[in-house]
Design an enzyme around this catalytic site. Structure first.
Site, PDB file in Angstrom:
ATOM      1  N   GLU A   1     -14.083  -1.713   6.316  1.00 22.70           N
ATOM      2  CA  GLU A   1     -13.915  -0.197   5.722  1.00 22.70           C
ATOM      3  C   GLU A   1     -15.160  -0.298   5.043  1.00 22.70           C
ATOM      4  OE1 GLU A   1     -10.618   1.451   3.956  1.00 22.70           O
ATOM      5  OE2 GLU A   1     -11.654   1.657   2.246  1.00 22.70           O
TER       6      GLU A   1
ATOM      7  N   TYR B   1      -0.896  12.765   6.709  1.00 23.88           N
ATOM      8  CA  TYR B   1      -0.330  11.796   7.402  1.00 23.88           C
ATOM      9  C   TYR B   1       1.005  12.006   7.765  1.00 23.88           C
ATOM     10  CZ  TYR B   1      -4.699   8.863   7.546  1.00 23.88           C
ATOM     11  OH  TYR B   1      -5.722   8.455   7.827  1.00 23.88           O
TER      12      TYR B   1
ATOM     13  N   TYR C   1       0.826  -1.329   0.011  1.00 24.84           N
ATOM     14  CA  TYR C   1      -0.075  -0.057   0.200  1.00 24.84           C
ATOM     15  C   TYR C   1       1.140   1.467   0.013  1.00 24.84           C
ATOM     16  CZ  TYR C   1      -3.383   3.487   1.426  1.00 24.84           C
ATOM     17  OH  TYR C   1      -4.104   4.825   1.263  1.00 24.84           O
TER      18      TYR C   1
ATOM     19  N   ARG D   1       0.927   6.105  -7.149  1.00 22.01           N
ATOM     20  CA  ARG D   1      -0.152   6.859  -7.511  1.00 22.01           C
ATOM     21  C   ARG D   1       0.569   8.544  -7.682  1.00 22.01           C
ATOM     22  NH1 ARG D   1      -5.175   7.079  -3.763  1.00 22.01           N
ATOM     23  NH2 ARG D   1      -3.542   7.118  -2.147  1.00 22.01           N
TER      24      ARG D   1
ATOM     25  N   ARG E   1     -11.856  12.534   2.273  1.00 17.10           N
ATOM     26  CA  ARG E   1     -12.805  11.796   2.911  1.00 17.10           C
ATOM     27  C   ARG E   1     -14.123  11.765   2.216  1.00 17.10           C
ATOM     28  NH1 ARG E   1      -9.133   9.036   6.344  1.00 17.10           N
ATOM     29  NH2 ARG E   1      -7.947  10.478   7.285  1.00 17.10           N
TER      30      ARG E   1
END
Length: 330
Positions: free
Chosen positions: A324, A205, A145, A152, A218
């Protein structure tokens, strides 16, 4: 006498969960996309670019997810991208081989998406889904991840401003597929990214989560009031820390608190939205442990009896997170 308006109607999207054949759903000229989940998904016109199969196994016989717009849809395939467009919205999907290098796969996919959007008359991504193999395999910064996040960002090619971030989900296949799958909803008009006041923005983060912070909002509120609120993958995270590592029930409760917090934020901009998920919501739950699928399905049914939910076996991007949830609300 005023001249009739030639302005296009506001974009409108209806998302339904249907127990029907793909062919029946695709027969409607307003169908933008149809999704089947898992090995038991009904088959149909596999050559139709609007029909996408998602390899995540489903709990029970999952319905089809169907997107419809208020206009006739055109569709095709170009440069390996399946697409359809109508009513001010565009669906697109692509996949690239994944031979174990998650960074390279994500970089290749997002570079293609960037080029596609740059030449499209629907240049604004509202919602993106990422499905990949073994999302938490590897240790430290070699975790897949974390490499996906690096790839990305490399594929996009520049740092996105917070106002440009789409809503997004990233989930791991529980069995190897050998591919990275990316699909999206884009629009002629940009939406408004939203953040949850209970959570640190993902793009902020700290370094402990990897060299490249995740790049998503979000939730996203589209420009048109005829569109639903688009909810990103939402887990039991407060601030930036995972909660209730050893409690599935605790994580589910925390997720619902986060979803309600996001909805309250959206209602500050669009008060006509309902205060909590109801009949106009559509949710998908991704569950890490296959044995927990019935428990999650039963809990959601008890908590949200009016909300259609598809429960899928998929791995969340942190090993300690068991569930999730994403979806939409109107």
């Amino acid at each position: 006498m005023p001249l009739p308006s030639t302005a296009p109607a506001p974009a409108a999207l209806r998302i339904d969960y249907l127990y029907a054949s793909p062919d029946a759903a695709l027969a409607d000229p307003r169908t933008l996309a149809v999704f089947g989940f898992g090995a038991t998904a009904p088959t149909g016109r596999q050559t139709d670019p609007r029909h996408l199969h998602v390899a995540l196994p489903a709990f029970g016989m999952a319905p089809l997810e169907c997107w419809r717009v208020e206009a006739e849809v055109v569709h095709g395939r170009d440069d390996g991208i399946a697409w359809s467009a109508g009513g001010g919205l565009q669906f697109g999907a692509l996949h690239v081989p994944d031979d174990g290098d998650a960074e390279a796969a994500a970089a290749a996919a997002y570079a293609r998406l960037r080029r596609w959007l740059a030449q499209s008359d629907h240049p604004h991504p509202l919602r993106i889904w990422n499905y990949m193999d073994a999302i938490t395999a590897g240790e430290g910064d070699a975790e897949r991840y974390r490499r996906f996040c690096v790839g990305r960002a490399r594929g996009i090619g520049r740092a996105l401003a917070p106002s440009e971030l789409p809503a997004a989900t990233a989930i791991g296949h529980p069995q190897r597929t050998g591919r990275f799958q990316l699909y999206w909803l884009a629009a002629r008009e940009a939406g408004t990214p939203l953040e949850n006041p209970r959570q640190l923005e993902a793009w902020r983060y700290p370094r402990q989560y990897g060299p490249q912070p995740p790049g998503f909002a979000r939730a996203l509120l589209p420009a048109s009031s005829a569109m639903p609120l688009l909810l990103s993958g939402t887990a039991a995270v407060v601030g930036h820390a995972s909660q209730h590592d050893d409690s599935l029930h605790g994580q589910l409760q925390e997720i619902m608190t986060n979803l309600r917090s996001l909805i309250a934020t959206a209602r500050g901009l669009r008060p006509t939205l309902p205060a909590q998920p109801g009949p106009g919501a559509r949710l998908k739950a991704y569950v890490r442990d296959a044995q927990a699928l019935p428990q999650v399905a039963a809990w959601l049914q008890a908590q949200l009896p009016e909300v259609p939910v598809i429960v899928l076996h998929g791995h969340v991007c942190r090993r300690e997170l068991q569930v999730e949830i994403d979806g939409c609300l109107r």
